[in-house]
Design an enzyme around this catalytic site. Structure first.
Site, PDB file in Angstrom:
ATOM      1  N   HIS A   1       0.820  -1.220  -0.005  1.00 18.92           N
ATOM      2  CA  HIS A   1      -0.076   0.024   0.032  1.00 18.92           C
ATOM      3  C   HIS A   1       0.749   1.285   0.003  1.00 18.92           C
ATOM      4  O   HIS A   1       1.430   1.841   0.955  1.00 18.92           O
ATOM      5  CB  HIS A   1      -0.798  -0.046   1.353  1.00 18.92           C
TER       6      HIS A   1
ATOM      7  N   ASP B   1       1.034   2.858   3.515  1.00 20.54           N
ATOM      8  CA  ASP B   1       0.242   3.912   3.217  1.00 20.54           C
ATOM      9  C   ASP B   1       1.073   5.169   2.967  1.00 20.54           C
ATOM     10  O   ASP B   1       0.612   6.254   3.211  1.00 20.54           O
ATOM     11  CB  ASP B   1      -0.897   4.181   4.093  1.00 20.54           C
TER      12      ASP B   1
ATOM     13  N   ASP C   1      -8.688   2.961  -2.994  1.00 19.08           N
ATOM     14  CA  ASP C   1      -8.268   3.730  -1.707  1.00 19.08           C
ATOM     15  C   ASP C   1      -8.161   5.308  -1.887  1.00 19.08           C
ATOM     16  O   ASP C   1      -7.900   5.744  -3.092  1.00 19.08           O
ATOM     17  CB  ASP C   1      -6.767   3.175  -1.656  1.00 19.08           C
TER      18      ASP C   1
HETATM   19  O1  DOR Z   1      -3.934   9.308   4.427  1.00 14.76           O
HETATM   20  C1  DOR Z   1      -4.416   8.894   3.310  1.00 14.76           C
HETATM   21  N1  DOR Z   1      -3.844   9.628   2.420  1.00 14.76           N
HETATM   22  N2  DOR Z   1      -5.480   8.074   3.247  1.00 14.76           N
HETATM   23  C2  DOR Z   1      -5.891   7.772   2.047  1.00 14.76           C
HETATM   24  O2  DOR Z   1      -6.616   6.848   2.207  1.00 14.76           O
HETATM   25  C3  DOR Z   1      -5.400   8.178   0.777  1.00 14.76           C
HETATM   26  C4  DOR Z   1      -4.055   8.731   0.991  1.00 14.76           C
HETATM   27  C5  DOR Z   1      -3.508   9.712  -0.124  1.00 14.76           C
HETATM   28  O3  DOR Z   1      -3.753   9.269  -1.243  1.00 14.76           O
HETATM   29  O4  DOR Z   1      -2.958  10.869   0.234  1.00 14.76           O
HETATM   30 ZN    ZN Z   2      -6.857   4.589   2.167  1.00 21.17          ZN
HETATM   31 ZN    ZN Z   3      -3.684   4.878   0.805  1.00 15.02          ZN
END
Ligand code: DOR
Ligand code: ZN
Ligand code: ZN
Length: 427
Positions: A60, A305, A152
């Site tokens: 991710h 993430d 996402d």
């Molecule tokens: O904190 C986040 N940033 N959560 C997400 O679901 C998307 C991501 C982003 O693309 O910056």
């Molecule tokens: Zn997310």
């Molecule tokens: Zn994400």
């Protein structure tokens, strides 16, 4: 390609339940021999005192390319990953344009070959343009090289549409990676709902925002037989739900990000956008239960993430900063410091959650140090102590709440297909 011999490292290979001090010989990009006292006239890396692990795999990340290259590119994201010990990363489709067709996957795959120092396996979106209405050509994207589908950044709110996507994903064996967020419940929330949001006078995001969609997605996976992977779980009930769903025979896995097991909302020092991400830092209780869930193996994957944004974008405090923090270059050290050092994970447990299990989720032949496999390897010094310094990042994004944090665990070498793609300059 010349041979490479890694000597005297602590070899951690979950695939064969191996944990011993020894050597690995790489030839032509493959692991050709593993054992004690291998000797050969070739390039040698002294891995004494270090873990030798299968290259880390991050299911991710956000690479912002195409469209938002000022935040990150395929090339800078891959370099950041190599610096963090990753040899495979999976970028989410929320780029500009959205990765929503087999053709766009093919274009990415071609570019990745030329521009990336490690393996990059793109994820396609669930619906066209991430508009939540029309399901993409999931089978076509799989054939073009996508490793999963995800919306996402948001959830597909129409359960009927999501069910169609899940049926198709199930039919072609494509994992569905779910960001769980009931958009109708967010109501301007920018951080966890609780004492901290009250104190700062900000709208809160309650656990139910995430949990309601998590249980919906579990039920849809149960009905359709789709392989469901829950992204960035942040709530205590997510652990309970995943545990129950697994008992129930649902094909579900779950990931936790380092920020959610390292920090809770009490740690937020003020109105600083570097503490803003989605889902948000939750309560201390949520954080503790997530750690227990990782320890118990209910939460099988650690992912970052990685969400790079510019300093300017992040300067607006909680209200006007975008959600997201970078993670590729801090993940291994935070896992070492917060989980291995504190007894939640053994070194082998760390490898399982950062490499072996992620490989299984997307069904790739990686995450092992078995003879005959591609030599994707990270050499990691578990005892090296230092302060995280954003100026050392390869990522364009410096947006992290961990700048200056004391950690243990340093990537010394990252080797991808037998080639050294990152080397710590202290060597
Ligand atoms: O904190 C986040 N940033 N959560 C997400 O679901 C998307 C991501 C982003 O693309 O910056
Ligand atoms: Zn997310
Ligand atoms: Zn994400």
């Amino acid at each position: 390609m010349v041979d490479l011999l890694i000597k005297n490292g602590r070899i951690l290979n979950p695939a064969e339940n191996e944990d011993f001090t020894g050597d690995i010989l790489i030839s032509d990009g493959m692991i050709v021999e593993k054992g004690k006292d291998i000797n050969k006239e070739c390039d040698v890396i002294d891995a004494s005192g270090c873990y030798v692990m299968p290259g880390l795999i991050d299911l991710h990340v956000h690479l912002r390319d195409p469209g938002l290259e000022y935040k990150e590119t395929l090339s800078t994201g891959a370099k950041a990953a190599a610096h963090g010990g990753f040899t495979t990363i999976c970028p989410m489709p929320n780029t500009k344009p959205v990765t929503d067709t087999p053709e766009k996957i093919r274009t990415l795959v071609e570019r990745i070959k030329n521009e990336c120092v490690i393996n990059v396996l793109p994820i396609g979106s669930v619906t066209i343009g991430m508009q939540g209405k029309e399901v993409t050509d999931i089978k076509g994207m799989k054939e073009a090289g996508a490793c999963g589908i995800s919306e996402d950044g948001k959830s597909v709110m129409d359960s009927g549409v999501y069910r169609i996507a899940m049926r198709e994903a199930a039919a072609c064996g494509m994992p569905v990676m779910a960001h769980c967020e009931d958009i109708n419940l967010v109501q301007g929330g920018v951080m966890n709902m609780g004492n901290k949001s009250d104190e700062l006078g900000l709208n809160g995001i309650s656990n139910a925002v995430e949990d309601i969609i998590a249980i919906r997605d579990i039920m849809l996976a149960k009905e359709t037989g789709a392989k469901l992977h829950l992204c960035h779980c942040s709530t205590k009930d997510s652990v309970r739900m995943v545990e129950e769903a697994k008992k129930d025979g649902v094909d579900v896995t779950a990931e936790v990000c380092p920020h959610h097991f390292t920090l809770c909302d009490e740690d937020i020092t003020g109105d600083d956008g570097n503490y803003k991400m989605n889902p948000p830092l939750r309560s201390r209780e949520d954080m503790e239960i997530l750690k227990e869930g990782i320890k118990a193996g209910i939460m099988e994957v650690i992912s970052t993430d990685h969400a790079p944004h510019s300093a300017e974008e992040k300067s607006g405090g909680f209200k006007s900063s975008p959600f997201g923090i970078v993670g590729l270059e801090t993940s291994a050290a935070l896992t070492m410091t917060e989980l291995v050092d504190k007894g939640y994970l053994t070194p082998m447990g760390m490898v399982e959650r950062m490499s072996y299990n992620p490989a299984k989720v997307i069904g790739i032949d990686k995450g092992t140090l078995n003879v005959g496999k591609t030599a994707d390897i990270v050499i990691f010094d578990p005892d090296s102590e230092y302060e995280i310094d954003v100026n050392t990042f390869e990522s364009k994004g410096k947006n992290t709440p961990f700048n200056g944090k004391k950690v243990k665990g340093r990537v010394k070498y990252t080797i991808c297909s037998g080639k050294i793609v990152y080397k710590d300059n202290e060597n």
